[in-house]
Design a protein around this motif. Structure first.
Motif, PDB file in Angstrom:
ATOM      1  N   UNK B  14       0.840  -1.198   0.000  1.00 11.32           N
ATOM      2  CA  UNK B  14       0.000   0.000   0.000  1.00 11.32           C
ATOM      3  C   UNK B  14       0.880   1.254   0.000  1.00 11.32           C
ATOM      4  N   UNK B  15       0.300   2.317  -0.538  1.00 14.99           N
ATOM      5  CA  UNK B  15       1.098   3.512  -0.763  1.00 14.99           C
ATOM      6  C   UNK B  15       1.712   4.083   0.519  1.00 14.99           C
ATOM      7  N   UNK B  16       1.004   3.963   1.644  1.00 15.69           N
ATOM      8  CA  UNK B  16       1.534   4.521   2.885  1.00 15.69           C
ATOM      9  C   UNK B  16       2.831   3.812   3.265  1.00 15.69           C
ATOM     10  N   UNK B  17       2.907   2.512   2.931  1.00 17.18           N
ATOM     11  CA  UNK B  17       4.098   1.751   3.300  1.00 17.18           C
ATOM     12  C   UNK B  17       5.216   1.907   2.284  1.00 17.18           C
ATOM     13  N   UNK B  18       4.840   1.977   1.006  1.00 17.61           N
ATOM     14  CA  UNK B  18       5.888   2.013  -0.006  1.00 17.61           C
ATOM     15  C   UNK B  18       6.456   3.415  -0.166  1.00 17.61           C
ATOM     16  N   UNK B  19       5.724   4.417   0.299  1.00 19.40           N
ATOM     17  CA  UNK B  19       6.243   5.784   0.260  1.00 19.40           C
ATOM     18  C   UNK B  19       6.403   6.349  -1.132  1.00 19.40           C
ATOM     19  N   UNK B  20       5.588   5.868  -2.066  1.00 19.96           N
ATOM     20  CA  UNK B  20       5.696   6.354  -3.442  1.00 19.96           C
ATOM     21  C   UNK B  20       5.331   7.842  -3.504  1.00 19.96           C
ATOM     22  N   UNK B  21       6.188   8.607  -4.134  1.00 20.33           N
ATOM     23  CA  UNK B  21       5.879  10.023  -4.342  1.00 20.33           C
ATOM     24  C   UNK B  21       5.662  10.283  -5.820  1.00 20.33           C
ATOM     25  N   UNK B  22       5.139  11.453  -6.106  1.00 23.42           N
ATOM     26  CA  UNK B  22       4.835  11.787  -7.487  1.00 23.42           C
ATOM     27  C   UNK B  22       5.320  13.203  -7.767  1.00 23.42           C
ATOM     28  N   UNK B  23       5.900  13.410  -8.940  1.00 23.50           N
ATOM     29  CA  UNK B  23       6.439  14.739  -9.239  1.00 23.50           C
ATOM     30  C   UNK B  23       5.646  15.453 -10.324  1.00 23.50           C
ATOM     31  N   UNK B  24       4.417  14.971 -10.561  1.00 23.35           N
ATOM     32  CA  UNK B  24       3.582  15.601 -11.587  1.00 23.35           C
ATOM     33  C   UNK B  24       3.408  17.069 -11.251  1.00 23.35           C
ATOM     34  N   UNK B  25       3.799  17.929 -12.185  1.00 23.87           N
ATOM     35  CA  UNK B  25       3.980  19.328 -11.790  1.00 23.87           C
ATOM     36  C   UNK B  25       2.689  20.126 -11.748  1.00 23.87           C
ATOM     37  N   UNK B  26       1.651  19.656 -12.442  1.00 23.33           N
ATOM     38  CA  UNK B  26       0.456  20.492 -12.522  1.00 23.33           C
ATOM     39  C   UNK B  26      -0.398  20.428 -11.268  1.00 23.33           C
ATOM     40  N   UNK B  27      -0.167  19.454 -10.428  1.00 20.96           N
ATOM     41  CA  UNK B  27      -1.017  19.283  -9.262  1.00 20.96           C
ATOM     42  C   UNK B  27      -0.170  18.722  -8.127  1.00 20.96           C
ATOM     43  N   UNK B  28       0.079  19.500  -7.083  1.00 19.71           N
ATOM     44  CA  UNK B  28       0.994  19.034  -6.039  1.00 19.71           C
ATOM     45  C   UNK B  28       0.510  17.783  -5.296  1.00 19.71           C
ATOM     46  N   UNK B  29      -0.818  17.575  -5.246  1.00 25.81           N
ATOM     47  CA  UNK B  29      -1.323  16.414  -4.507  1.00 25.81           C
ATOM     48  C   UNK B  29      -1.570  15.215  -5.423  1.00 25.81           C
ATOM     49  N   UNK B  30      -1.077  15.309  -6.630  1.00 22.39           N
ATOM     50  CA  UNK B  30      -1.305  14.247  -7.604  1.00 22.39           C
ATOM     51  C   UNK B  30      -0.738  12.909  -7.120  1.00 22.39           C
ATOM     52  N   UNK B  31      -1.530  11.851  -7.290  1.00 19.72           N
ATOM     53  CA  UNK B  31      -1.052  10.519  -6.946  1.00 19.72           C
ATOM     54  C   UNK B  31      -1.030   9.706  -8.233  1.00 19.72           C
ATOM     55  N   UNK B  32       0.018   9.897  -8.978  1.00 17.65           N
ATOM     56  CA  UNK B  32       0.106   9.267 -10.294  1.00 17.65           C
ATOM     57  C   UNK B  32       0.053   7.758 -10.218  1.00 17.65           C
ATOM     58  N   UNK B  33       0.698   7.196  -9.198  1.00 16.40           N
ATOM     59  CA  UNK B  33       0.736   5.743  -9.095  1.00 16.40           C
ATOM     60  C   UNK B  33      -0.659   5.181  -8.837  1.00 16.40           C
ATOM     61  N   UNK B  34      -1.448   5.895  -8.020  1.00 18.93           N
ATOM     62  CA  UNK B  34      -2.822   5.457  -7.764  1.00 18.93           C
ATOM     63  C   UNK B  34      -3.642   5.432  -9.045  1.00 18.93           C
ATOM     64  N   UNK B 130     -11.970  11.085  -5.235  1.00 22.28           N
ATOM     65  CA  UNK B 130     -12.579  12.213  -5.935  1.00 22.28           C
ATOM     66  C   UNK B 130     -11.561  13.153  -6.591  1.00 22.28           C
ATOM     67  N   UNK B 131     -10.484  13.560  -5.883  1.00 21.19           N
ATOM     68  CA  UNK B 131      -9.502  14.393  -6.589  1.00 21.19           C
ATOM     69  C   UNK B 131      -8.806  13.553  -7.656  1.00 21.19           C
ATOM     70  N   UNK B 132      -8.883  13.967  -8.886  1.00 18.66           N
ATOM     71  CA  UNK B 132      -8.346  13.100  -9.933  1.00 18.66           C
ATOM     72  C   UNK B 132      -6.833  13.243 -10.031  1.00 18.66           C
ATOM     73  N   UNK B 133      -6.203  12.144 -10.389  1.00 19.02           N
ATOM     74  CA  UNK B 133      -4.754  12.104 -10.550  1.00 19.02           C
ATOM     75  C   UNK B 133      -4.426  11.631 -11.954  1.00 19.02           C
ATOM     76  N   UNK B 134      -3.218  11.861 -12.342  1.00 14.78           N
ATOM     77  CA  UNK B 134      -2.834  11.516 -13.699  1.00 14.78           C
ATOM     78  C   UNK B 134      -1.358  11.129 -13.689  1.00 14.78           C
ATOM     79  N   UNK B 135      -1.007  10.144 -14.496  1.00 16.98           N
ATOM     80  CA  UNK B 135       0.412   9.801 -14.659  1.00 16.98           C
ATOM     81  C   UNK B 135       0.802  10.048 -16.109  1.00 16.98           C
ATOM     82  N   UNK B 136       1.803  10.864 -16.312  1.00 14.87           N
ATOM     83  CA  UNK B 136       2.290  11.087 -17.683  1.00 14.87           C
ATOM     84  C   UNK B 136       3.675  10.473 -17.876  1.00 14.87           C
TER      85      UNK B 136
END
Lengths: 178, 194
Positions: B14-34, B130-136
């Motif tokens: 799960x993401x809390x354990x793996x500590x995956x971060x995302x650097x998607x620049x358009x949205x600071x709270x973006x969770x690309x991996x999700x 609900x907040x949408x995320x995107x991975x590019x």
């Protein structure tokens, strides 16, 4: 009360919950653009555990997002009341409670009981693909008598879990392993 | 051949354990991996019901079944069987509807109706936030030889970014995204707490 003019039918006034049809899913809280206007909190300590949806209409900007995106379409709607002024700001806060439904295997939160029943009714015959919905509806119908559902088993997956109200992850595990 | 993101499902935590971060620049709270996990679940885990309860349950019409593109990645892909005993197998796609569930995240209100309605537990509420995320895939933002932030920040070693060919044990689920499937035994990657 004397109003300055007649209120147009589509006037976006104070939002009102229709507690008959609102299922407490939280969609309105998600789409509300105003911080602090609509908020949602799950209280696991209460008996029975409830979800509280709080609306304070002094912060409301009457955008109508909640009405437009309501899951049941009529759960919340903007009334024609155009003069919601009060003397005490606390009077603008209203809170509604919805009983929560937990997974009968792992205890994880699934949603509100009303939401499950609403889905049972919405899906019609398709609800028979999903024992969780049938049991939720059955529990509602036989409120006074003993609940059909069982307490969290906590043990490993077993065949009887098919006849429990399950969260998606338990449902998945059950379908894979049995 | 380009660089591909390789996801090892067996190692995924799960993401809390793996500590995956995302650097998607358009949205600071973006969770690309999700957002990738959502697409992968819809592609690999979804049972593709002919008459889908999730689609019928959605009050906003945000879920729809999209026919897989002829000759596209999803058309070629074989479904991973989640059959009795969970033994990993591949089922010819002729036996299945190849239509894939797609969520319009601008219509979705995050009410969770689909998660409750799905008879197989494919969708859960954390998956469809609900907040949408995107991975590019950080395309155009990486220096030569640099790896995306999710790969470098992931602590469980489930992510890699390499120039590889999809072969046995891997499937290119989406363009430039390769999923490594577990060899045999129980189909665990998506089980609870995974």
């Amino acid at each position: 009360m004397r109003l300055p003019s007649e209120v147009p039918e589509k006037y976006r006034g104070k939002p009102e919950f229709d507690l008959e049809t609102c299922v407490g899913c939280g969609a309105c809280v998600n789409v509300c653009p105003t911080p602090g206007c609509l908020s949602m909190e799950d209280d696991f300590e209460a008996t029975p555990p409830v979800r509280r949806i709080t609306h304070r209409y002094d912060a409301c900007i009457s955008c109508g997002n909640c009405e437009a995106n309501c899951t049941t379409e009529t759960g919340i709607s903007l009334s024609n009341e155009l003069d919601p002024a009060v003397l005490n700001r606390e009077d603008t806060i209203e809170t509604h409670e919805y009983e929560l439904q937990f997974c009968e295997k792992c205890g994880e939160l699934i949603g509100t009981k009303k939401h499950l029943i609403w889905l049972y009714e919405k899906l019609g015959a398709l609800a028979y693909t999903n024992p969780s919905l049938l049991i939720a509806k059955s529990n509602e119908l036989h409120k006074e008598s003993q609940e059909v559902g069982q307490q969290p088993s906590g043990r490993d997956v077993q065949t009887s879990d098919f006849m429990r109200i399950l969260c998606p992850k338990c449902k998945y595990e059950l379908n894979i392993r049995l | 051949m380009g660089m591909k993101l390789i996801i090892d499902l067996a190692k995924c935590k799960p993401q809390e354990e793996s500590g995956v971060q995302c650097s998607y620049k358009h949205h600071p709270l973006n969770k690309g991996f999700d957002s990738l996990m959502e697409l992968i679940r819809f592609a690999l885990i979804c049972r593709r019901c002919e008459v889908a309860p999730c689609v019928n349950a959605c009050p906003q019409g945000a879920l729809e079944k999209v026919p897989s593109e002829k000759g596209g990645l999803m058309d070629k892909m074989l479904l991973v069987s989640t059959g009795p005993r969970g033994v990993l197998g591949k089922v010819p796609k002729d036996n299945f509807h190849t239509d894939i569930i797609k969520r319009a995240n601008m219509l979705c209100t995050g009410c969770g109706s689909c998660a409750i309605a799905c008879p197989f537990g494919t969708i859960y509420t954390d998956l469809i936030q609900f907040p949408s995320s995107e991975c590019d895939l950080c395309k155009g933002r990486l220096e030569p030889g640099e790896k995306p932030l999710c790969v470098t920040s992931c602590e469980d070693g489930s992510l890699d970014y390499q120039d590889v060919h999809a072969d046995d044990g891997t499937e290119e689920v989406l363009e430039d995204i390769v999923v490594k499937l577990p060899g045999s035994g129980l189909w665990e990657p998506f089980l609870k707490n995974k």
